[in-house]
Design a protein around this motif. Structure first.
Motif, PDB file in Angstrom:
ATOM      1  N   VAL A   1     -39.428  53.721  43.134  1.00  0.00           N
ATOM      2  CA  VAL A   1     -40.493  53.811  42.129  1.00  0.00           C
ATOM      3  C   VAL A   1     -39.783  54.061  40.804  1.00  0.00           C
ATOM      4  O   VAL A   1     -39.253  55.136  40.570  1.00  0.00           O
ATOM      5  CB  VAL A   1     -41.490  54.942  42.453  1.00  0.00           C
ATOM      6  CG1 VAL A   1     -42.540  55.063  41.363  1.00  0.00           C
ATOM      7  CG2 VAL A   1     -42.136  54.695  43.813  1.00  0.00           C
ATOM      8  N   VAL A   2     -39.754  53.046  39.960  1.00  0.00           N
ATOM      9  CA  VAL A   2     -38.964  53.128  38.730  1.00  0.00           C
ATOM     10  C   VAL A   2     -39.724  53.761  37.578  1.00  0.00           C
ATOM     11  O   VAL A   2     -39.115  54.106  36.569  1.00  0.00           O
ATOM     12  CB  VAL A   2     -38.419  51.746  38.307  1.00  0.00           C
ATOM     13  CG1 VAL A   2     -37.460  51.211  39.361  1.00  0.00           C
ATOM     14  CG2 VAL A   2     -39.539  50.765  38.039  1.00  0.00           C
ATOM     15  N   GLY A   3     -41.032  53.912  37.713  1.00  0.00           N
ATOM     16  CA  GLY A   3     -41.788  54.535  36.642  1.00  0.00           C
ATOM     17  C   GLY A   3     -43.203  54.856  37.051  1.00  0.00           C
ATOM     18  O   GLY A   3     -43.738  54.280  37.989  1.00  0.00           O
ATOM     19  N   GLU A   4     -43.773  55.800  36.329  1.00  0.00           N
ATOM     20  CA  GLU A   4     -45.157  56.200  36.529  1.00  0.00           C
ATOM     21  C   GLU A   4     -45.802  56.301  35.160  1.00  0.00           C
ATOM     22  O   GLU A   4     -45.159  56.671  34.190  1.00  0.00           O
ATOM     23  CB  GLU A   4     -45.244  57.557  37.215  1.00  0.00           C
ATOM     24  CG  GLU A   4     -44.664  57.599  38.609  1.00  0.00           C
ATOM     25  CD  GLU A   4     -44.759  58.994  39.214  1.00  0.00           C
ATOM     26  OE1 GLU A   4     -45.737  59.723  38.933  1.00  0.00           O
ATOM     27  OE2 GLU A   4     -43.842  59.357  39.954  1.00  0.00           O
ATOM     28  N   ALA A   5     -47.080  55.978  35.104  1.00  0.00           N
ATOM     29  CA  ALA A   5     -47.813  56.068  33.850  1.00  0.00           C
ATOM     30  C   ALA A   5     -49.217  56.580  34.121  1.00  0.00           C
ATOM     31  O   ALA A   5     -49.775  56.335  35.187  1.00  0.00           O
ATOM     32  CB  ALA A   5     -47.868  54.708  33.174  1.00  0.00           C
ATOM     33  N   SER A   6     -49.775  57.272  33.117  1.00  0.00           N
ATOM     34  CA  SER A   6     -51.117  57.825  33.279  1.00  0.00           C
ATOM     35  C   SER A   6     -52.174  57.058  32.492  1.00  0.00           C
ATOM     36  O   SER A   6     -53.339  57.397  32.552  1.00  0.00           O
ATOM     37  CB  SER A   6     -51.129  59.293  32.858  1.00  0.00           C
ATOM     38  OG  SER A   6     -50.751  59.406  31.495  1.00  0.00           O
ATOM     39  N   GLY A   7     -51.761  56.041  31.760  1.00  0.00           N
ATOM     40  CA  GLY A   7     -52.717  55.269  30.981  1.00  0.00           C
ATOM     41  C   GLY A   7     -52.111  53.996  30.444  1.00  0.00           C
ATOM     42  O   GLY A   7     -50.923  53.722  30.648  1.00  0.00           O
ATOM     43  N   PRO A   8     -52.911  53.200  29.738  1.00  0.00           N
ATOM     44  CA  PRO A   8     -52.460  51.890  29.275  1.00  0.00           C
ATOM     45  C   PRO A   8     -51.245  51.913  28.357  1.00  0.00           C
ATOM     46  O   PRO A   8     -50.333  51.106  28.522  1.00  0.00           O
ATOM     47  CB  PRO A   8     -53.675  51.320  28.540  1.00  0.00           C
ATOM     48  CG  PRO A   8     -54.828  52.115  28.974  1.00  0.00           C
ATOM     49  CD  PRO A   8     -54.318  53.431  29.410  1.00  0.00           C
ATOM     50  N   ALA A   9     -51.221  52.795  27.397  1.00  0.00           N
ATOM     51  CA  ALA A   9     -50.096  52.823  26.455  1.00  0.00           C
ATOM     52  C   ALA A   9     -48.795  53.118  27.188  1.00  0.00           C
ATOM     53  O   ALA A   9     -47.782  52.434  26.976  1.00  0.00           O
ATOM     54  CB  ALA A   9     -50.342  53.843  25.348  1.00  0.00           C
ATOM     55  N   ASP A  10     -48.816  54.134  28.057  1.00  0.00           N
ATOM     56  CA  ASP A  10     -47.626  54.467  28.850  1.00  0.00           C
ATOM     57  C   ASP A  10     -47.241  53.299  29.751  1.00  0.00           C
ATOM     58  O   ASP A  10     -46.061  52.992  29.908  1.00  0.00           O
ATOM     59  CB  ASP A  10     -47.881  55.686  29.751  1.00  0.00           C
ATOM     60  CG  ASP A  10     -48.003  56.983  28.995  1.00  0.00           C
ATOM     61  OD1 ASP A  10     -47.593  57.032  27.819  1.00  0.00           O
ATOM     62  OD2 ASP A  10     -48.512  57.950  29.592  1.00  0.00           O
ATOM     63  N   ALA A  11     -48.232  52.678  30.364  1.00  0.00           N
ATOM     64  CA  ALA A  11     -47.969  51.578  31.300  1.00  0.00           C
ATOM     65  C   ALA A  11     -47.249  50.431  30.606  1.00  0.00           C
ATOM     66  O   ALA A  11     -46.246  49.918  31.108  1.00  0.00           O
ATOM     67  CB  ALA A  11     -49.277  51.088  31.907  1.00  0.00           C
ATOM     68  N   VAL A  12     -47.745  50.027  29.469  1.00  0.00           N
ATOM     69  CA  VAL A  12     -47.144  48.904  28.750  1.00  0.00           C
ATOM     70  C   VAL A  12     -45.753  49.269  28.253  1.00  0.00           C
ATOM     71  O   VAL A  12     -44.805  48.482  28.392  1.00  0.00           O
ATOM     72  CB  VAL A  12     -48.052  48.439  27.587  1.00  0.00           C
ATOM     73  CG1 VAL A  12     -47.376  47.358  26.770  1.00  0.00           C
ATOM     74  CG2 VAL A  12     -49.388  47.938  28.134  1.00  0.00           C
TER      75      VAL A  12
END
Length: 127
Positions: free
Chosen positions: A23-34
């Protein structure tokens, strides 16, 4: 993994790691995801499309703008979700009910990572 609820994100990422995935990354919302997607370019991106205010669908759309070939799996907390159609239209490879059938979600991620031949056509899968 893009999920606004920390506990749910932890369950899915822990399960992915136990299944042998990085798992190379985690995000809690759209801005973090992009932002994460631009840097990390994961093989598969799982996004909770049931986030408030269509945030998951927005994240998916923005990722698909960055990389039209991105492999995105839309995850829902229920078998039927109003966001499923929006997720498919936004480019999701698959739609799975993550919390109801976590094993099914893992199978779809494995399929995207290890499937042979060209990427499969977009489709919705039953929970």
């Amino acid at each position: 993994m893009v999920e606004d609820m920390l506990d749910a994100r932890k369950v899915v990422t822990d399960r992915l790691r136990r299944a042998g995935h990085d798992v190379v990354g985690e995000a809690s919302g759209p801005a973090d995801a992009v932002a994460h997607y631009r840097v990390l370019r994961p093989d598969v991106c799982a996004i909770d499309v049931a986030m408030e205010d269509l945030a998951g669908v927005a994240a998916m759309r923005r990722i698909m703008e960055v990389d039209p070939d991105a492999r995105v799996i839309a995850c829902t907390r229920a078998g039927e979700d109003v966001n499923v159609i929006a997720a498919i239209r936004s480019g999701a490879r698959d739609v799975v009910a993550t919390m109801l059938r976590l094993e099914h979600a893992m199978e779809e991620i494995d399929h995207e990572l290890h499937g042979t031949g060209p990427p499969s056509r977009r489709r919705a899968l039953p929970a």
